[in-house]
Design a protein around this motif. Structure first.
Motif, PDB file in Angstrom:
ATOM      1  N   VAL A  40      19.510 -93.829  22.204  1.00  0.00           N
ATOM      2  CA  VAL A  40      18.922 -93.892  23.547  1.00  0.00           C
ATOM      3  C   VAL A  40      19.326 -95.196  24.222  1.00  0.00           C
ATOM      4  N   THR A  41      19.264 -95.199  25.532  1.00  0.00           N
ATOM      5  CA  THR A  41      19.404 -96.413  26.321  1.00  0.00           C
ATOM      6  C   THR A  41      18.173 -96.501  27.200  1.00  0.00           C
ATOM      7  N   LEU A  42      17.449 -97.614  27.085  1.00  0.00           N
ATOM      8  CA  LEU A  42      16.192 -97.805  27.794  1.00  0.00           C
ATOM      9  C   LEU A  42      16.280 -99.040  28.672  1.00  0.00           C
ATOM     10  N   VAL A  74      13.977-105.676  17.851  1.00  0.00           N
ATOM     11  CA  VAL A  74      14.019-106.597  16.721  1.00  0.00           C
ATOM     12  C   VAL A  74      15.466-106.937  16.389  1.00  0.00           C
ATOM     13  N   TRP A  75      15.773-108.226  16.430  1.00  0.00           N
ATOM     14  CA  TRP A  75      17.088-108.705  16.024  1.00  0.00           C
ATOM     15  C   TRP A  75      16.914-109.469  14.721  1.00  0.00           C
ATOM     16  N   LEU A  90      16.111-105.930  31.242  1.00  0.00           N
ATOM     17  CA  LEU A  90      17.309-105.622  30.482  1.00  0.00           C
ATOM     18  C   LEU A  90      17.377-104.158  30.124  1.00  0.00           C
ATOM     19  N   SER A  91      18.550-103.770  29.676  1.00  0.00           N
ATOM     20  CA  SER A  91      18.821-102.428  29.186  1.00  0.00           C
ATOM     21  C   SER A  91      19.129-102.572  27.700  1.00  0.00           C
ATOM     22  N   ALA A  92      18.513-101.754  26.854  1.00  0.00           N
ATOM     23  CA  ALA A  92      18.710-101.835  25.408  1.00  0.00           C
ATOM     24  C   ALA A  92      19.111-100.472  24.870  1.00  0.00           C
ATOM     25  N   SER A  93      20.066-100.468  23.938  1.00  0.00           N
ATOM     26  CA  SER A  93      20.552 -99.220  23.343  1.00  0.00           C
ATOM     27  C   SER A  93      20.427 -99.268  21.831  1.00  0.00           C
ATOM     28  N   GLY A  94      20.062 -98.132  21.262  1.00  0.00           N
ATOM     29  CA  GLY A  94      19.945 -98.016  19.815  1.00  0.00           C
ATOM     30  C   GLY A  94      19.172 -96.762  19.457  1.00  0.00           C
ATOM     31  N   ARG A  95      18.671 -96.721  18.231  1.00  0.00           N
ATOM     32  CA  ARG A  95      17.856 -95.597  17.760  1.00  0.00           C
ATOM     33  C   ARG A  95      16.437 -96.104  17.508  1.00  0.00           C
ATOM     34  N   ARG A 109      21.827-103.052  21.051  1.00  0.00           N
ATOM     35  CA  ARG A 109      22.775-103.612  22.011  1.00  0.00           C
ATOM     36  C   ARG A 109      21.974-103.815  23.282  1.00  0.00           C
ATOM     37  N   TYR A 110      22.272-104.862  24.013  1.00  0.00           N
ATOM     38  CA  TYR A 110      21.505-105.100  25.225  1.00  0.00           C
ATOM     39  C   TYR A 110      22.392-105.627  26.327  1.00  0.00           C
ATOM     40  N   GLU A 111      21.936-105.397  27.549  1.00  0.00           N
ATOM     41  CA  GLU A 111      22.620-105.895  28.732  1.00  0.00           C
ATOM     42  C   GLU A 111      21.557-106.439  29.686  1.00  0.00           C
TER      43      GLU A 111
END
Length: 114
Positions: A40-42, A74-75, A90-95, A109-111
């Protein structure tokens, strides 16, 4: 009527409406509707950023809110990341996974958004 006015005047409720308006554009996936274990990208605003040790490893945690729900980003192994601060959009992508009943994106991943 008085209840409706009270709910409308509640600053926390107003904040959530503002976030939904800002991050709820057409085609965007809402955090509340995001499925588990699917890429997903949120988009949202960081509510808090905290350094939390997990198993002796430094871990940076941030709470992303889009007005519908929150997800914890969480990083692992990071003490800080450039631009990751409370109040930042920001926009964050992952599961998305579940840990202790919380929705979590590990090492997303984030932008940063303007």
């Amino acid at each position: 009527m008085r209840q409706a006015l009270s709910r409308w005047a509640d600053t926390a409720d107003q904040e959530q409406r503002d976030l939904r308006r800002t991050h709820g554009s057409a085609g965007e996936l809402a955090i509340a509707e995001a499925p588990l274990r699917t890429p997903v990208t949120l988009q949202g605003t960081l509510r808090s950023v905290t350094l939390m040790p997990r198993g002796g490893v430094p871990t940076l945690e941030a709470e992303l809110d889009d007005g519908t729900a929150t997800v914890t980003l969480v990083w692992l192994g990071r003490r800080r990341l450039a631009g990751i601060e409370a109040g930042r959009a920001l926009s964050a992508s992952g599961r998305i996974g579940l840990h202790d009943g919380r929705r979590i994106l590990y090492n997303p991943r984030y932008e940063l958004m303007p």
